[in-house]
Write an enzyme that holds these catalytic residues in place. Sequence first.
Site, mmCIF file in Angstrom:
data_model
loop_
_atom_site.group_PDB
_atom_site.id
_atom_site.type_symbol
_atom_site.label_atom_id
_atom_site.label_comp_id
_atom_site.label_asym_id
_atom_site.label_seq_id
_atom_site.Cartn_x
_atom_site.Cartn_y
_atom_site.Cartn_z
ATOM 1 N N LYS A 143 -11.478 -4.894 -4.117
ATOM 2 C CA LYS A 143 -12.590 -3.943 -4.216
ATOM 3 C C LYS A 143 -12.245 -2.749 -5.071
ATOM 4 C CE LYS A 143 -14.464 -4.721 0.400
ATOM 5 N NZ LYS A 143 -14.034 -4.465 1.769
ATOM 6 N N LYS A 168 -4.667 -10.449 -6.816
ATOM 7 C CA LYS A 168 -5.834 -10.717 -5.972
ATOM 8 C C LYS A 168 -7.054 -9.925 -6.456
ATOM 9 C CE LYS A 168 -6.220 -8.526 -1.816
ATOM 10 N NZ LYS A 168 -6.117 -8.240 -0.376
ATOM 11 N N LYS A 219 0.822 -1.215 0.000
ATOM 12 C CA LYS A 219 0.000 0.000 0.000
ATOM 13 C C LYS A 219 0.850 1.257 0.000
ATOM 14 C CE LYS A 219 -4.343 -1.702 1.762
ATOM 15 N NZ LYS A 219 -5.356 -1.695 2.826
HETATM 16 P P1 TYM Z 1 -10.581 -6.984 4.151
HETATM 17 O O1 TYM Z 1 -11.683 -6.042 4.456
HETATM 18 O O2 TYM Z 1 -9.537 -6.568 3.176
HETATM 19 O O3 TYM Z 1 -11.167 -8.356 3.625
HETATM 20 C C1 TYM Z 1 -12.148 -9.069 4.352
HETATM 21 C C2 TYM Z 1 -11.904 -10.562 4.226
HETATM 22 O O4 TYM Z 1 -11.928 -10.956 2.868
HETATM 23 C C3 TYM Z 1 -10.766 -11.700 2.550
HETATM 24 N N1 TYM Z 1 -10.408 -11.444 1.153
HETATM 25 C C4 TYM Z 1 -10.201 -12.388 0.235
HETATM 26 N N2 TYM Z 1 -10.263 -13.738 0.308
HETATM 27 C C5 TYM Z 1 -10.013 -14.425 -0.816
HETATM 28 N N3 TYM Z 1 -9.719 -13.855 -2.016
HETATM 29 C C6 TYM Z 1 -9.649 -12.514 -2.131
HETATM 30 N N4 TYM Z 1 -9.376 -11.956 -3.309
HETATM 31 C C7 TYM Z 1 -9.894 -11.722 -0.969
HETATM 32 N N5 TYM Z 1 -9.923 -10.388 -0.734
HETATM 33 C C8 TYM Z 1 -10.230 -10.235 0.572
HETATM 34 C C9 TYM Z 1 -9.710 -11.198 3.514
HETATM 35 O O5 TYM Z 1 -8.684 -12.143 3.683
HETATM 36 C C10 TYM Z 1 -10.523 -10.979 4.764
HETATM 37 O O6 TYM Z 1 -10.660 -12.179 5.488
HETATM 38 N N6 TYM Z 1 -7.503 -6.509 8.056
HETATM 39 C C11 TYM Z 1 -8.736 -7.139 7.595
HETATM 40 C C12 TYM Z 1 -9.944 -6.768 8.437
HETATM 41 C C13 TYM Z 1 -9.767 -7.012 9.894
HETATM 42 C C14 TYM Z 1 -9.769 -8.274 10.544
HETATM 43 C C15 TYM Z 1 -9.596 -7.997 11.943
HETATM 44 C C16 TYM Z 1 -9.887 -9.589 10.112
HETATM 45 C C17 TYM Z 1 -9.610 -6.055 10.831
HETATM 46 N N7 TYM Z 1 -9.493 -6.638 12.071
HETATM 47 C C18 TYM Z 1 -9.529 -9.019 12.877
HETATM 48 C C19 TYM Z 1 -9.817 -10.615 11.065
HETATM 49 C C20 TYM Z 1 -9.644 -10.309 12.436
HETATM 50 C C21 TYM Z 1 -9.000 -6.671 6.172
HETATM 51 O O7 TYM Z 1 -8.548 -5.640 5.768
HETATM 52 O O8 TYM Z 1 -9.878 -7.464 5.506
#
Ligand code: TYM
Length: 326
Positions: free
Chosen positions: A196, A193, A111
């Site tokens: 969004k 990947k 990022k």
């Molecule tokens: P975030 O919001 O980027 O994504 C949410 C969840 O979706 C999964 N994910 C994917 N899985 C498979 N293929 C993809 N292309 C893909 N894109 C996203 C992510 O692995 C995630 O599980 N840091 C985290 C949010 C968070 C969190 C936490 C998660 C904050 N605190 C505590 C677990 C526990 C995040 O940015 O996810």
Amino acid sequence: RKIILSGIQPTGTFTLGNYLGAVKNWRRLQEEYDCYYFVADLHALTVYHEPAARRKASREAFALLLACGLDPDESLVFIQSHVPAHAQMGWMLSCLSPFGDLSRMTQFKDKSAKHPEDINAGLFTYPALMAGDILLYQADYVPVGADQTQHLEFTRNVAARFNHVYGETFRLPEGYFPKAGARVMSLQEPTAKMSKSDENAKATIYILDDEKTILKKFKSAVTDSEAEVAFREGKDGINNLMTIYAAITGNSMEEITAEFAGKGYGDFKTTVGTVVAEELRPIRENYARLMEDKAYLDAEIAKGAERATHIAEKTLRKTMRRMGLA
Ligand code: TYM
């Protein structure tokens, strides 16, 4: 009962990657475990959004979680910033987070390389906040996609360090990944990947896309010049489509290969698009219904905040005592 916790950022409609990598598992797990799921709006602060848009996005993300089948009577669903303990815990744990470890986080490196003009301290200490989210609820398992593996490892290290320095306090959480779908790739650039924020609209399936849009995107998915539906190195596009199909149908790669033997990629893409559209249709319908019931949504958001605060406060107070704060 074992405890499950996970979060998702409210930075736009969830993608098929979010759904197959994480949220689909969240729904499944809620029958068997004590589950905590939240909208990670504090994490989303690392990127600027207009306040009104941010507020709206958090609310929509909450509704999307319910639309995906999270039952607020069964699981605790809430918005992160409504529970002040997350920010407090994040600060305390950031003081146990080595600068070197934070510097090695690939998400931070990616990022900050992409937006060198906008690297803030929050982006850097993000993993400490995430560790706080998880440790506040003493989670056993954290169902996430593969891209969160490094953050989970970081969380375990912080928890172990805390336990070592201040005495046994935290349970060390483990990741929980889907058999297929832990890494869903872009439909246009299958080595990256699915995300969004992809500028190419055809690269990403959003879970609110209608059937026509979904089919169109799958039809234009990048594949290869062979004509064989097989999972192997060098076939990134086909591997991704097979993964998506496997994640939804539960079929193995061998079964999928057999199913499409002698058929062209056109047929395969249409079939994958169709099962994805079928899977997402009820979510779209639930979402439309939920967004019309403002009072229900408000009440569930308030209920989640109250219940989560109650639980998080307990660990927070214990952590403060251990550190000599309270
Ligand atoms: P975030 O919001 O980027 O994504 C949410 C969840 O979706 C999964 N994910 C994917 N899985 C498979 N293929 C993809 N292309 C893909 N894109 C996203 C992510 O692995 C995630 O599980 N840091 C985290 C949010 C968070 C969190 C936490 C998660 C904050 N605190 C505590 C677990 C526990 C995040 O940015 O996810």
